[in-house]
Motif scaffolding. Structure first.
Motif, short mmCIF file in Angstrom:
data_model
loop_
_atom_site.label_atom_id
_atom_site.label_comp_id
_atom_site.label_asym_id
_atom_site.label_seq_id
_atom_site.Cartn_x
_atom_site.Cartn_y
_atom_site.Cartn_z
N THR A 167 29.40 26.77 -69.01
CA THR A 167 30.85 26.73 -68.89
C THR A 167 31.54 27.06 -70.19
OG1 THR A 167 30.79 24.34 -69.32
CG2 THR A 167 30.81 25.04 -67.03
N GLY A 168 30.80 27.62 -71.14
CA GLY A 168 31.41 28.04 -72.39
C GLY A 168 32.34 29.21 -72.17
N SER A 169 33.15 29.51 -73.18
CA SER A 169 34.12 30.58 -73.05
C SER A 169 33.42 31.93 -72.94
CB SER A 169 35.05 30.59 -74.27
OG SER A 169 35.81 29.41 -74.32
N VAL A 170 33.88 32.73 -71.98
CA VAL A 170 33.38 34.07 -71.79
C VAL A 170 34.58 34.98 -71.67
CG1 VAL A 170 32.04 35.60 -70.33
CG2 VAL A 170 31.34 33.24 -70.59
N GLN A 171 34.66 35.96 -72.53
CA GLN A 171 35.83 36.82 -72.53
C GLN A 171 35.58 38.04 -71.67
OE1 GLN A 171 37.31 37.89 -76.37
NE2 GLN A 171 38.45 39.62 -75.57
N GLY A 172 36.36 38.21 -70.62
CA GLY A 172 36.34 39.41 -69.82
C GLY A 172 37.62 40.18 -70.10
N TYR A 173 37.56 41.51 -70.13
CA TYR A 173 38.73 42.30 -70.46
C TYR A 173 39.57 42.51 -69.20
CZ TYR A 173 41.74 45.99 -72.12
OH TYR A 173 42.82 46.72 -72.46
N ARG A 227 39.74 33.91 -68.95
CA ARG A 227 40.41 33.42 -67.76
C ARG A 227 39.42 33.25 -66.61
NH1 ARG A 227 45.11 37.51 -66.66
NH2 ARG A 227 45.35 36.12 -64.86
N GLU A 228 38.18 32.94 -66.96
CA GLU A 228 37.17 32.83 -65.93
C GLU A 228 37.38 31.58 -65.09
OE1 GLU A 228 33.40 30.50 -67.72
OE2 GLU A 228 33.53 32.61 -68.18
N HIS A 229 36.77 31.55 -63.93
CA HIS A 229 36.86 30.42 -63.02
C HIS A 229 35.50 30.22 -62.39
CE1 HIS A 229 36.84 33.47 -59.83
NE2 HIS A 229 37.73 34.11 -60.56
N GLU A 230 35.31 29.07 -61.76
CA GLU A 230 34.05 28.82 -61.08
C GLU A 230 33.88 29.80 -59.92
OE1 GLU A 230 31.44 26.56 -61.68
OE2 GLU A 230 32.50 26.67 -63.57
N PRO A 231 32.68 30.35 -59.73
CA PRO A 231 32.50 31.29 -58.63
C PRO A 231 32.69 30.60 -57.29
CG PRO A 231 30.38 30.69 -59.57
CD PRO A 231 31.44 30.10 -60.46
N LEU A 280 28.09 35.16 -63.72
CA LEU A 280 29.08 35.52 -64.74
C LEU A 280 30.11 36.49 -64.18
CD1 LEU A 280 30.17 35.48 -67.59
CD2 LEU A 280 28.42 37.15 -68.24
N LEU A 281 29.65 37.50 -63.44
CA LEU A 281 30.58 38.44 -62.83
C LEU A 281 31.45 37.76 -61.78
CD1 LEU A 281 28.27 41.57 -62.44
CD2 LEU A 281 30.06 41.21 -64.13
N ALA A 282 30.87 36.82 -61.02
CA ALA A 282 31.64 36.12 -59.99
C ALA A 282 32.71 35.22 -60.59
CB ALA A 282 30.70 35.30 -59.10
N ARG A 283 32.44 34.64 -61.76
CA ARG A 283 33.45 33.80 -62.41
C ARG A 283 34.61 34.64 -62.95
NH1 ARG A 283 29.09 31.24 -64.95
NH2 ARG A 283 29.79 31.79 -67.04
N ASN A 284 34.38 35.94 -63.05
CA ASN A 284 35.43 36.86 -63.49
C ASN A 284 35.71 37.90 -62.41
OD1 ASN A 284 35.88 36.33 -66.63
ND2 ASN A 284 33.70 36.10 -66.21
N LEU A 297 32.91 42.81 -60.61
CA LEU A 297 32.54 42.44 -59.25
C LEU A 297 33.78 42.51 -58.38
CD1 LEU A 297 30.48 41.35 -57.16
CD2 LEU A 297 31.18 39.04 -57.84
N ASP A 298 33.80 43.43 -57.45
CA ASP A 298 34.90 43.54 -56.49
C ASP A 298 34.54 42.74 -55.25
OD1 ASP A 298 36.44 45.07 -58.11
OD2 ASP A 298 36.16 46.97 -57.02
#
Length: 256
Positions: free
Chosen positions: A127-133, A142-146, A187-191, A248-249
């Motif tokens: 649950t650490g910070s992950v930066q997605g552009y 701005r990630e969230h739980e999948p 990771l992709l699902a959280r973003n 992830l669309d």
């Protein structure tokens, strides 16, 4: 931390035992596949270093056996450099692959990276910070739980149960994801819907030492597409942003 080294080359076993013991690790060794499994049961190692070409069960069979009860990180250490061998080992459940001969500094860095990943509880993403552009300011992830259940066409991904089922053709088929494939997908699902840079994914999953190893990432995305996409060569869900990263669309609810 306990490390099990399985290799049929006595010189490799001795060299790795000396190196890792000097670094403060507790080392268990095995000279073939059957002894590796027995040692795994007896000692419950925190990390495995496995050769592929062992007698009395090869490395792939040992990986399958270990994955029957353990999610501890597995690093394959092999003289086989072909992509087919690497894909087979990663699909079986290995987390990383290093080819002999190797740099000892890189080897130790890979062990440290796997040890960090192994500290994440099974079934729970970091649950650490992950930066997605996504157009936001740097440093403001701005990630969230999948979503617990993800529908990707005929494929259903259940993150809570760690299960993937493909219902194409009206018949349910269970699809196995490797531990690292789960981490990439989570990771992709959280973003979901937002671009996640290659460096972000590599650093989050493999550690800062591998922030430029884009070949690993292409390999895992290719494998995920083969398992999750109806047409892997024309992906609908796992989208590449050339030169930047992946997205992830997620289709709207009920879309098939």
């Amino acid at each position: 931390m306990k490390i099990l080294i399985a290799d049929d080359d006595p010189q490799i076993l001795r060299a790795l035992r000396i190196t890792l013991t000097a670094k403060g690790y507790t080392v268990i060794t095995a000279g073939d596949g059957k002894r590796a499994i027995a040692a795994a049961i007896d000692h419950s190692p925190d990390l495995y270093l496995l050769d592929l070409g062992m007698p009395n069960l090869d490395g792939i069979e040992v990986i399958h056996a270990i994955r029957g009860w353990s999610q501890a990180p597995i690093l394959v250490v092999s003289g086989r450099a072909g992509s087919v061998d690497k894909v087979q080992a990663l699909d079986a459940g290995a987390d990383d692959y290093v080819t002999k001969p190797f740099s000892i500094d890189e080897f130790l860095a890979r062990i440290r990276a796997l040890a960090r990943r192994g500290a994440i509880p099974a079934g729970r993403p970091d649950t650490g910070s992950v930066q997605g552009y996504d157009g936001g300011a740097p440093g403001q992830p701005r990630e969230h739980e999948p979503t617990p259940i993800l529908e990707l066409g005929t494929v259903t991904v259940d993150f809570s149960a760690r299960a993937v089922v493909d219902s194409a053709g009206g018949t349910d088929r269970h699809v196995r994801l490797t531990p690292t494939e789960w981490k990439v997908l989570e990771l992709l699902a959280r973003n979901a819907g937002r671009l996640v840079t290659r460096q972000t994914i590599l650093t989050h999953i493999w550690g800062t030492e591998h922030a430029e190893d884009t070949g690993y990432l292409r390999l895992y995305l290719s494998q995920l597409r083969k398992k999750l996409e109806p047409d892997p060569s024309n992906p609908r869900f796992l989208i590449t942003a050339p030169g930047m990263g992946y997205r992830l669309d997620v289709p709207s609810p009920g879309a098939r």
